[in-house]
Design a protein around this motif. Structure first.
Motif, PDB file in Angstrom:
ATOM      1  N   MET A 155       0.853  -1.182   0.000  1.00  0.00           N
ATOM      2  CA  MET A 155       0.000   0.000   0.000  1.00  0.00           C
ATOM      3  C   MET A 155       0.889   1.231   0.000  1.00  0.00           C
ATOM      4  O   MET A 155       1.693   1.425   0.907  1.00  0.00           O
ATOM      5  N   SER A 156       0.749   2.067  -1.028  1.00  0.00           N
ATOM      6  CA  SER A 156       1.610   3.237  -1.191  1.00  0.00           C
ATOM      7  C   SER A 156       0.783   4.507  -1.043  1.00  0.00           C
ATOM      8  O   SER A 156      -0.183   4.740  -1.778  1.00  0.00           O
ATOM      9  N   ARG A 157       1.202   5.329  -0.069  1.00  0.00           N
ATOM     10  CA  ARG A 157       0.496   6.588   0.155  1.00  0.00           C
ATOM     11  C   ARG A 157       1.455   7.612   0.743  1.00  0.00           C
ATOM     12  O   ARG A 157       2.180   7.321   1.700  1.00  0.00           O
ATOM     13  N   MET A 158       1.460   8.804   0.138  1.00  0.00           N
ATOM     14  CA  MET A 158       2.271   9.918   0.637  1.00  0.00           C
ATOM     15  C   MET A 158       3.726   9.494   0.882  1.00  0.00           C
ATOM     16  O   MET A 158       4.290   9.697   1.964  1.00  0.00           O
ATOM     17  N   LYS A 159       4.301   8.871  -0.145  1.00  0.00           N
ATOM     18  CA  LYS A 159       5.703   8.473  -0.156  1.00  0.00           C
ATOM     19  C   LYS A 159       6.058   7.447   0.926  1.00  0.00           C
ATOM     20  O   LYS A 159       7.216   7.316   1.322  1.00  0.00           O
ATOM     21  N   ARG A 160       5.076   6.729   1.423  1.00  0.00           N
ATOM     22  CA  ARG A 160       5.365   5.636   2.355  1.00  0.00           C
ATOM     23  C   ARG A 160       4.701   4.376   1.841  1.00  0.00           C
ATOM     24  O   ARG A 160       3.619   4.425   1.259  1.00  0.00           O
ATOM     25  N   GLU A 161       5.373   3.267   2.055  1.00  0.00           N
ATOM     26  CA  GLU A 161       4.855   1.978   1.599  1.00  0.00           C
ATOM     27  C   GLU A 161       4.718   1.040   2.788  1.00  0.00           C
ATOM     28  O   GLU A 161       5.651   0.909   3.600  1.00  0.00           O
TER      29      GLU A 161
END
Length: 217
Positions: A155-161
């Motif tokens: 899950m990738s969101r706001m440059k975090r996985e």
């Protein structure tokens, strides 16, 4: 498990969807020359760049906006009482009766008969490499088995996985509902999972749809 054969027969008895076109904002309504029973078409072209049939114009502050049919169908009702009148956003203006396509019938059946694993938040989703490789190598739907607690997505969101683990019944991935690199809304389905013992039944009904469903020309 849902009786998918019965569901298909129910859809055959009423193979339509009612689509009500509403005012997207306030304004004064002027209908095009349309009436109940007229055939309309939705956007066309490779990128849907050609607009559908013009239904009406909605004028606000001297700016007239053409409202077009969102999909193919037959006009069921024109709310002609609003002609030359001011309407609020969300006011129903035209109802279109859309004959379900083969793909739409398949989607309805699968979404009601499969276990849908939903996106926990708005983000981009990717299968973990091991599962992605199995899906690419699979010759048909229902070849990749998954189980509860398995690490299934990134899950990738706001440059975090972050890893996302599957929670649900053991079964095979029969349907995929997201596109790589596209954001998925919260609670939107990511995949549809079918228990192995139900797989022959699902495949049989989908084959019936592909061979028996009559498209509306």
């Amino acid at each position: 498990m849902l009786n998918v054969s019965n569901l298909l027969e129910q859809i055959k008895q009423n193979p339509y969807r009612e689509n009500t076109v509403c005012a997207p904002h306030t304004g004064v309504v002027n209908f095009a020359e349309i009436k109940s029973g007229d055939a309309v078409h939705g956007p066309e072209g490779q990128w849907k760049e050609k607009q559908g049939t013009a239904l009406l114009t909605l004028t606000r502050e001297r700016n007239a906006k053409t409202i077009c049919a969102p999909e193919k169908g037959v006009i069921d009702k024109v709310y002609s009482e609003y002609e030359n009148g001011f309407v609020e956003s969300g006011c129903p203006l035209v109802t279109i009766r859309h004959h379900l396509t083969r793909d739409e019938v398949e989607s309805i059946i699968l979404k009601q008969s499969l276990y849908l694993f939903l996106a926990p938040e708005r983000a981009k989703y990717y299968f973990v490499p091991e599962v992605e490789a199995k899906l690419r190598a699979a010759s048909d739907p229902g070849s990749v088995l998954i189980h509860n607690g398995q690490e299934l997505f990134i899950m990738s969101r706001m440059k975090r996985e972050l890893p996302l683990y599957y929670s649900g019944p053991e079964g095979v991935i029969y349907a995929k509902y997201f596109k790589t690199n596209d954001n998925v809304d919260v609670d939107a389905p990511l995949i549809g999972v079918c228990p192995e013992e139900e797989l022959p039944n699902i495949k049989e009904v989908i084959m019936r749809v592909q061979t028996e469903w009559q498209e509306n020309s």
